[in-house]
Write a protein that holds these residues in place. Structure first.
Motif, mmCIF file in Angstrom:
data_model
loop_
_atom_site.group_PDB
_atom_site.id
_atom_site.type_symbol
_atom_site.label_atom_id
_atom_site.label_comp_id
_atom_site.label_asym_id
_atom_site.label_seq_id
_atom_site.Cartn_x
_atom_site.Cartn_y
_atom_site.Cartn_z
ATOM 1 N N LEU A 1 32.373 42.499 0.051
ATOM 2 C CA LEU A 1 32.064 41.831 -1.145
ATOM 3 C C LEU A 1 32.511 40.339 -0.752
ATOM 4 O O LEU A 1 31.861 39.375 -1.055
ATOM 5 N N GLN A 2 33.653 39.960 0.045
ATOM 6 C CA GLN A 2 33.733 38.538 0.170
ATOM 7 C C GLN A 2 33.154 37.822 1.011
ATOM 8 O O GLN A 2 33.204 36.730 1.163
ATOM 9 N N ASP A 3 32.244 38.574 1.851
ATOM 10 C CA ASP A 3 31.184 37.788 2.687
ATOM 11 C C ASP A 3 29.875 37.546 2.007
ATOM 12 O O ASP A 3 29.156 36.962 2.752
ATOM 13 N N VAL A 4 29.881 38.007 0.978
ATOM 14 C CA VAL A 4 28.517 37.638 0.203
ATOM 15 C C VAL A 4 28.158 36.032 -0.014
ATOM 16 O O VAL A 4 29.199 35.481 -0.341
ATOM 17 N N LYS A 5 27.256 35.641 0.276
ATOM 18 C CA LYS A 5 26.615 34.220 0.049
ATOM 19 C C LYS A 5 25.354 33.996 -0.686
ATOM 20 O O LYS A 5 24.636 35.170 -0.979
ATOM 21 N N PRO A 6 25.004 32.946 -1.040
ATOM 22 C CA PRO A 6 23.703 32.856 -2.049
ATOM 23 C C PRO A 6 22.667 33.439 -1.000
ATOM 24 O O PRO A 6 21.647 33.913 -1.745
ATOM 25 N N ASP A 7 22.442 33.198 0.412
ATOM 26 C CA ASP A 7 21.575 33.628 0.908
ATOM 27 C C ASP A 7 21.357 35.294 1.065
ATOM 28 O O ASP A 7 20.033 35.659 0.812
ATOM 29 N N HIS A 8 22.446 35.887 0.785
ATOM 30 C CA HIS A 8 22.132 37.624 0.614
ATOM 31 C C HIS A 8 21.579 37.712 -0.895
ATOM 32 O O HIS A 8 20.812 38.664 -0.830
ATOM 33 N N PHE A 9 22.090 36.903 -1.808
ATOM 34 C CA PHE A 9 21.319 37.249 -3.356
ATOM 35 C C PHE A 9 19.872 36.761 -3.202
ATOM 36 O O PHE A 9 19.147 37.517 -3.617
ATOM 37 N N MET A 10 19.467 35.712 -2.581
ATOM 38 C CA MET A 10 18.151 35.445 -2.582
ATOM 39 C C MET A 10 17.308 36.281 -1.834
ATOM 40 O O MET A 10 16.296 36.809 -2.258
ATOM 41 N N ASN A 11 18.209 36.926 -0.606
ATOM 42 C CA ASN A 11 17.014 38.015 0.210
ATOM 43 C C ASN A 11 16.702 39.142 -0.708
ATOM 44 O O ASN A 11 15.720 39.655 -0.581
ATOM 45 N N CYS A 12 17.737 39.506 -1.595
ATOM 46 C CA CYS A 12 17.415 40.747 -2.587
ATOM 47 C C CYS A 12 16.137 40.485 -3.373
ATOM 48 O O CYS A 12 15.357 41.082 -3.616
ATOM 49 N N LEU A 13 16.378 39.138 -4.085
ATOM 50 C CA LEU A 13 15.231 38.808 -4.826
ATOM 51 C C LEU A 13 13.899 38.522 -4.185
ATOM 52 O O LEU A 13 13.013 38.938 -4.806
ATOM 53 N N TYR A 14 13.829 37.999 -2.954
ATOM 54 C CA TYR A 14 12.990 38.231 -2.275
ATOM 55 C C TYR A 14 12.236 39.474 -2.117
ATOM 56 O O TYR A 14 10.865 39.722 -2.107
ATOM 57 N N ARG A 15 12.811 40.569 -1.531
ATOM 58 C CA ARG A 15 12.543 41.736 -1.303
ATOM 59 C C ARG A 15 12.063 42.371 -2.536
ATOM 60 O O ARG A 15 11.073 43.181 -2.644
ATOM 61 N N PHE A 16 12.709 42.025 -3.770
ATOM 62 C CA PHE A 16 12.414 42.725 -5.076
ATOM 63 C C PHE A 16 10.957 42.182 -5.309
ATOM 64 O O PHE A 16 10.035 42.996 -5.977
ATOM 65 N N ALA A 17 10.824 40.861 -5.184
ATOM 66 C CA ALA A 17 9.375 40.478 -5.727
ATOM 67 C C ALA A 17 8.284 40.828 -4.760
ATOM 68 O O ALA A 17 7.142 40.960 -5.326
ATOM 69 N N LYS A 18 8.557 41.420 -3.461
ATOM 70 C CA LYS A 18 7.570 41.874 -2.611
ATOM 71 C C LYS A 18 7.551 43.714 -3.050
ATOM 72 O O LYS A 18 6.239 44.218 -2.449
ATOM 73 N N CYS A 19 8.330 44.316 -3.973
ATOM 74 C CA CYS A 19 8.290 45.599 -4.109
ATOM 75 C C CYS A 19 7.072 45.956 -5.126
ATOM 76 O O CYS A 19 6.824 45.239 -6.195
ATOM 77 N N GLU A 20 6.307 46.978 -4.795
ATOM 78 C CA GLU A 20 5.110 47.322 -5.661
ATOM 79 C C GLU A 20 5.712 48.717 -6.351
ATOM 80 O O GLU A 20 5.775 49.533 -5.953
ATOM 81 N N GLN A 21 6.019 48.541 -7.650
ATOM 82 C CA GLN A 21 6.275 49.442 -8.488
ATOM 83 C C GLN A 21 5.331 50.183 -9.203
ATOM 84 O O GLN A 21 4.442 49.603 -9.878
ATOM 85 N N ARG A 22 5.060 51.591 -8.808
ATOM 86 C CA ARG A 22 3.910 52.396 -9.187
ATOM 87 C C ARG A 22 4.217 53.139 -10.438
ATOM 88 O O ARG A 22 3.275 53.643 -11.141
ATOM 89 N N PHE A 23 5.392 52.984 -11.019
ATOM 90 C CA PHE A 23 5.849 53.710 -12.275
ATOM 91 C C PHE A 23 5.295 55.214 -12.199
ATOM 92 O O PHE A 23 4.447 55.551 -13.415
ATOM 93 N N GLY A 24 5.412 55.864 -11.166
ATOM 94 C CA GLY A 24 5.124 57.157 -11.187
ATOM 95 C C GLY A 24 3.529 57.733 -11.071
ATOM 96 O O GLY A 24 3.201 58.633 -10.729
ATOM 97 N N LYS A 25 2.678 56.587 -10.680
ATOM 98 C CA LYS A 25 1.566 56.693 -10.400
ATOM 99 C C LYS A 25 1.145 57.208 -8.980
ATOM 100 O O LYS A 25 1.723 56.625 -8.069
#
Length: 279
Positions: A255-279
């Protein structure tokens, strides 16, 4: 036809120059962020030696710089999570470090940020995080709503009242998961016996959703959950509400090693996720 080609050719160098300027500016921001992180780590190490390994501090200047970089970087993202959950596994809560997720989320435009600790320690001691956040000034147009402080009978969130940015902060533990589902089922069963619910056919998924939203201040279901380390486990977190949640590792072992880069990388990966909502 030739005129169109000439116009297109003449605009090509301009676009290349703009792309190059944007790239150089992004690199410059990353270098500044890296320099600030190194400076913080060095000063934090010195403080820990002097203060017998107390939690590292984060100055208001550091937070403002981190927030500015995040606010700039999220402009390139197609989507932002509306509800982010920060999950604790075996980690011990570090309230100063966790509080940074509140400021980062507000800078990124995340409307709801929640913290889940399967031992309930964070929920019982959430006032420590509240105290830390209150010590750091924020803009007059920024609003932080703490759901543990809501005393309204309806459980509804207060109106924005002109605030430009707002983040709603919640704390969850296992008692908010299966235990709350059991309580909701018991309440609906009682309403069926007393005639408030007319028939068993009226007990639908929408009805259960509505009852749970009433208990959780009508905040949306989490669409992104981040965790530390390499082991992905829900630890019993909100089993009904995480049907469509993306679980992503922060990329930091501790936890103590988390930086803004880690936070932003998760947002980047989330933005690229294609959520099919069960389709």
């Amino acid at each position: 036809m030739s005129t169109t080609k000439e116009v297109h050719s003449s605009s090509l160098p301009a676009r290349l120059v703009l792309s190059l300027v944007h790239l150089l500016y992004s690199l410059f921001l990353q270098l500044l962020l890296g320099f600030g992180w190194v400076r913080r780590r060095l000063s934090a190490s010195q403080r820990r030696l002097l203060l017998h390994n107390e939690e590292p501090e984060c100055s208001g200047e550091d937070l403002r710089f981190e927030n500015d970089v995040i606010e700039y970087d999220v402009r390139s993202l197609d989507k932002i999570p509306s509800h982010l959950v920060v999950m604790l596994g075996p980690e011990e809560p570090e309230y100063r470090q966790l509080a940074r997720f509140i400021f980062w989320s507000m800078a990124a435009g995340v409307g709801h940020v929640s913290f889940y600790d399967h031992r309930g320690t964070l929920k019982r001691n959430h006032h420590k995080m509240l105290n830390f956040v209150s010590q750091h000034p924020r803009g007059e147009s920024d609003q932080i709503v703490w759901t543990p402080q809501l005393k309204t009978a309806s459980g509804l969130l207060p109106p924005r009242n002109g605030y430009r940015r707002r983040v709603v902060v919640s704390f969850f533990s296992p008692e908010d998961g299966k235990h709350t589902l059991v309580q909701t089922a018991q309440a609906i069963s009682h309403q069926l016996r007393t005639g408030v619910v007319a028939s068993p056919a009226d007990i639908t998924q929408d009805l259960v959703d509505q009852r749970l939203r009433d208990r959780f201040h009508h905040i949306p279901d989490p669409d992104l959950a981040v965790y530390f380390g390499s082991v992905c486990s829900t630890y019993g977190m909100l089993p009904w509400q995480i049907r469509l949640t993306e679980f992503l590792p922060l990329g930091a072992t501790r936890l103590q090693d988390v930086k803004p880069d880690h936070f932003m990388n998760c947002l980047y990966r989330f933005a690229k996720c294609e959520q099919r909502f069960g389709k």
